[in-house]
Design a protein around this motif. Structure first.
Motif, PDB file in Angstrom:
ATOM      1  N   ARG A 280      -6.019  -7.890 -10.787  1.00  0.00           N
ATOM      2  CA  ARG A 280      -4.408  -7.496 -10.467  1.00  0.00           C
ATOM      3  C   ARG A 280      -3.588  -8.739 -10.806  1.00  0.00           C
ATOM      4  N   ARG A 281      -3.978  -9.759 -10.274  1.00  0.00           N
ATOM      5  CA  ARG A 281      -3.188 -11.066 -10.521  1.00  0.00           C
ATOM      6  C   ARG A 281      -2.885 -11.174 -12.121  1.00  0.00           C
TER       7      ARG A 281
ATOM      8  N   ARG B  60       1.788   2.478  -6.675  1.00  0.00           N
ATOM      9  CA  ARG B  60       0.941   2.259  -5.500  1.00  0.00           C
ATOM     10  C   ARG B  60       0.908   0.810  -5.099  1.00  0.00           C
ATOM     11  N   THR B  61       1.177  -0.082  -6.011  1.00  0.00           N
ATOM     12  CA  THR B  61       1.368  -1.663  -5.508  1.00  0.00           C
ATOM     13  C   THR B  61       2.596  -2.102  -4.836  1.00  0.00           C
ATOM     14  N   GLY B  67       2.062  -6.973  -1.318  1.00  0.00           N
ATOM     15  CA  GLY B  67       3.390  -7.309  -2.206  1.00  0.00           C
ATOM     16  C   GLY B  67       3.029  -7.185  -3.709  1.00  0.00           C
ATOM     17  N   SER B  68       3.984  -6.915  -4.388  1.00  0.00           N
ATOM     18  CA  SER B  68       4.170  -6.963  -5.885  1.00  0.00           C
ATOM     19  C   SER B  68       5.192  -7.428  -6.440  1.00  0.00           C
ATOM     20  N   TYR B  69       5.361  -7.061  -7.650  1.00  0.00           N
ATOM     21  CA  TYR B  69       6.508  -7.634  -8.381  1.00  0.00           C
ATOM     22  C   TYR B  69       8.086  -6.683  -7.982  1.00  0.00           C
ATOM     23  N   ILE B  70       7.594  -5.664  -7.354  1.00  0.00           N
ATOM     24  CA  ILE B  70       8.677  -4.620  -6.816  1.00  0.00           C
ATOM     25  C   ILE B  70       8.143  -4.397  -5.222  1.00  0.00           C
ATOM     26  N   THR B  71       8.755  -4.394  -4.356  1.00  0.00           N
ATOM     27  CA  THR B  71       8.333  -4.229  -2.861  1.00  0.00           C
ATOM     28  C   THR B  71       9.071  -3.230  -2.256  1.00  0.00           C
ATOM     29  N   HIS B 296       8.058  -8.803 -18.385  1.00  0.00           N
ATOM     30  CA  HIS B 296       8.253  -9.932 -18.900  1.00  0.00           C
ATOM     31  C   HIS B 296       8.891  -9.784 -20.289  1.00  0.00           C
ATOM     32  N   HIS B 297       8.828  -8.733 -20.853  1.00  0.00           N
ATOM     33  CA  HIS B 297       9.412  -8.418 -22.186  1.00  0.00           C
ATOM     34  C   HIS B 297      10.851  -8.040 -22.196  1.00  0.00           C
ATOM     35  N   ALA B 298      11.375  -7.838 -20.952  1.00  0.00           N
ATOM     36  CA  ALA B 298      12.628  -6.954 -20.754  1.00  0.00           C
ATOM     37  C   ALA B 298      13.615  -7.449 -21.757  1.00  0.00           C
TER      38      ALA B 298
END
Lengths: 359, 359
Positions: A280-281, B60-61, B67-71, B296-298
């Motif tokens: 996941r990381r 789901r994350t 936590g994730s890149y969006i929380t 990361h490619h935004a």
């Protein structure tokens, strides 16, 4: 009169290693005839006396039932990269006394006949400079090139990297990675991981800004404190739980060089050797894991070696070797020493005869 | 008179999901006041009615404790990428009836105030072409770009690749990967993996040369037969055991795009979500695993979208959507449908009010 006897002792693979078995248990010492001078002349053959054998973690995979990129089958003579001396030559280009580099067999006397039947095909003569320090040459040729292609090609390390972590930093490959990272690339934060105070002192002397002991109960916290901005590049020689720990510390788009998994080679189920849990990381942070098989860079080895030899002359890197001296009957013990993880730098087995070395 | 009521219903995160819990269990429906016209005018605010919500595995994350890149924190309104309609505007550049793309909230009426407090900052208006098929636009914008950057940038797929394997090939991202691989790059052997006869027919119609059913007892043997020369590139949407199986089939220096691990997101221990056992293969074969986080490619998204829209016009790719229509009270059910894996293509939740859509 030929200096070559009529027979040679050999270490052959008796059976694939069982769990916790030592090399002296799964290899067997046998004796077999060597061809006489007429047959050698007919075959344009060379007889080589292996003198310095390289002890490499990957050798453990050569003798497993699973197979690897080099395979030693049951009943076959074990092999090591190494340096030997030509003791009898009936082939152009080789003369008695030449030191040669290549795949040695665990033979007292090794018949080198047809390059086509040899893997890899052929042996190369050491230059005068290389012959002055054959052990250093082996270290540079094996662990040096592994560090070189791992760090610079697979890992794409550059002077822009801020934090690099190296596991088994006191080992042959790790020690060279540390030195290239610090003294060639001048990375500000080079972190080495080792398992004893002595090794930690060693890797600091090689250029580590921080040395961490993976046996410490505070290791994960120490790693966190040493990498406040995360890790740009992790040079992985162990796999498993330590790889997972690093995955939790990798920076966005960080890079991991998967060079080895020494902790796992002696597992009874090599399929289940290393469990990486933190996939996941990898996704969240866009991390790359690049497997390093240094043989894939073989075409470029002359260039890599030339650059490494240049850094050696400039004093930016040095080769570290630990030499285990033994009679021929003790050759498997060198492999045992390697797997025990006690040595620092590149481990070499030096074969001495009657208490003295031919080198 | 304003078409905006004085309150809005909202789906907030009640608690982090427990094992096997459904979205309707860990979200809670609440009702809260909306600002009146004077306050909206003061704030230069826009009121948007979310109409089409994207259902993405990564959501789901967002709601997990890790936590994730969006929380989405406890008590906060859940979010989805999606398309909404401006129903009241006090901001330059937005007028009633405009369709906008961006991060929608699970609100009947969403207040869009200050771009700086919004993640990502801002909404964009759909072009006329995009507005003709908002669902297709969402599919292209999310799964299309994920497939595009995953396959072409992370995976560095080219027309020289012989064999590409795609898991969850009938899903939104997988279906686009298959089409780009087959109809843009013209890869000879495109292998898709799915879990039903219906999905296997679908992915063959999209361009798969071979469709494999991962539920078949002969799956691993089927994979071996389908990849006699090994796999150049594996586009991984599942992780775990299937990733291990592919590692056993990768060609030397093969590439793996780690795009998703959908099978693991609903695990009670997300740290232990995916176990990769075959690290040894990565090293031996010099395989690369590149984690894909499309954000990361935004900076390049406008270019990627332009190229995808070109392929769409040329008929090389098409977007596949499954639309789940529901009243606002059924929004969490869309997420449930996604996690159940029953849908094909990009899953969208279309919010209908009083039995009809505003789109």
């Amino acid at each position: 009169m030929s200096p070559v006897p009529s027979t040679t002792r050999q270490w052959i693979l008796d059976h694939h290693p069982q769990k916790d078995e030592k090399p002296s248990q799964f290899f067997k010492l046998v004796e077999n005839p060597l061809p006489g001078p007429e047959e050698l002349a007919d075959k344009n053959a060379v007889i080589i006396k292996p003198l310095l054998l390289s002890n490499d973690p990957s050798q453990r995979t050569w003798v497993g039932a699973e197979g690897s990129y080099i395979t030693v089958k049951l009943g076959q003579v074990m092999k090591s990269w190494g340096v030997g001396k030509v003791v009898e030559s009936y082939k152009d280009g080789f003369k008695n006394g030449d030191l040669v580099w290549g795949m040695m067999e665990w033979n007292e006397y090794m018949l080198f006949e047809d390059p086509e039947t040899h893997y890899p095909p052929g042996l190369s003569k050491l230059t005068e400079e290389q012959a002055r320090d054959p052990g250093g040459f082996i270290a540079l040729r094996l662990t040096g090139l592994t560090a070189y292609y791992g760090l610079l090609k697979c890992g794409e390390a550059t002077s822009n990297d801020q934090t690099i972590v190296v596991s088994t930093a006191a080992g042959g490959t790790g020690a060279m990675v540390v030195q290239i990272a610090k003294h060639v690339l001048k990375i500000p934060n080079v972190i080495g991981i080792a398992g004893s105070e002595e090794k930690m002192s060693l890797i600091k002397s090689l250029g580590c800004d921080i040395a961490l002991n993976y046996k410490s109960p505070t290791f994960e916290a120490d790693l966190g404190a040493a990498t406040p901005k995360g890790i740009d590049l992790y040079f992985d020689n162990v796999g498993g739980a330590m790889l997972d720990m690093m995955l939790r510390r990798m920076r966005t788009r960080g890079r991991i060089v998967a060079c080895g998994a020494i902790g796992s080679y002696d597992n009874d189920n090599s399929n289940a050797s290393v469990y990486v849990k933190e996939l996941r990381r990898i996704i969240m942070s866009g991390v790359r894991i690049q497997g390093l098989n240094v043989t894939h860079h073989a075409a470029d080895f002359p260039n890599g070696l030339r650059e490494l030899e240049g850094w050696l002359r400039e004093g930016k890197v040095k080769t570290l070797t630990t030499v285990f001296e033994t009679g021929f009957e003790g050759v498997p013990v060198g492999m045992e020493r390697l797997l025990s993880g006690r040595n620092t730098g590149k481990l070499l087995t030096k074969i001495v005869t009657g208490g003295r070395s031919v080198l």
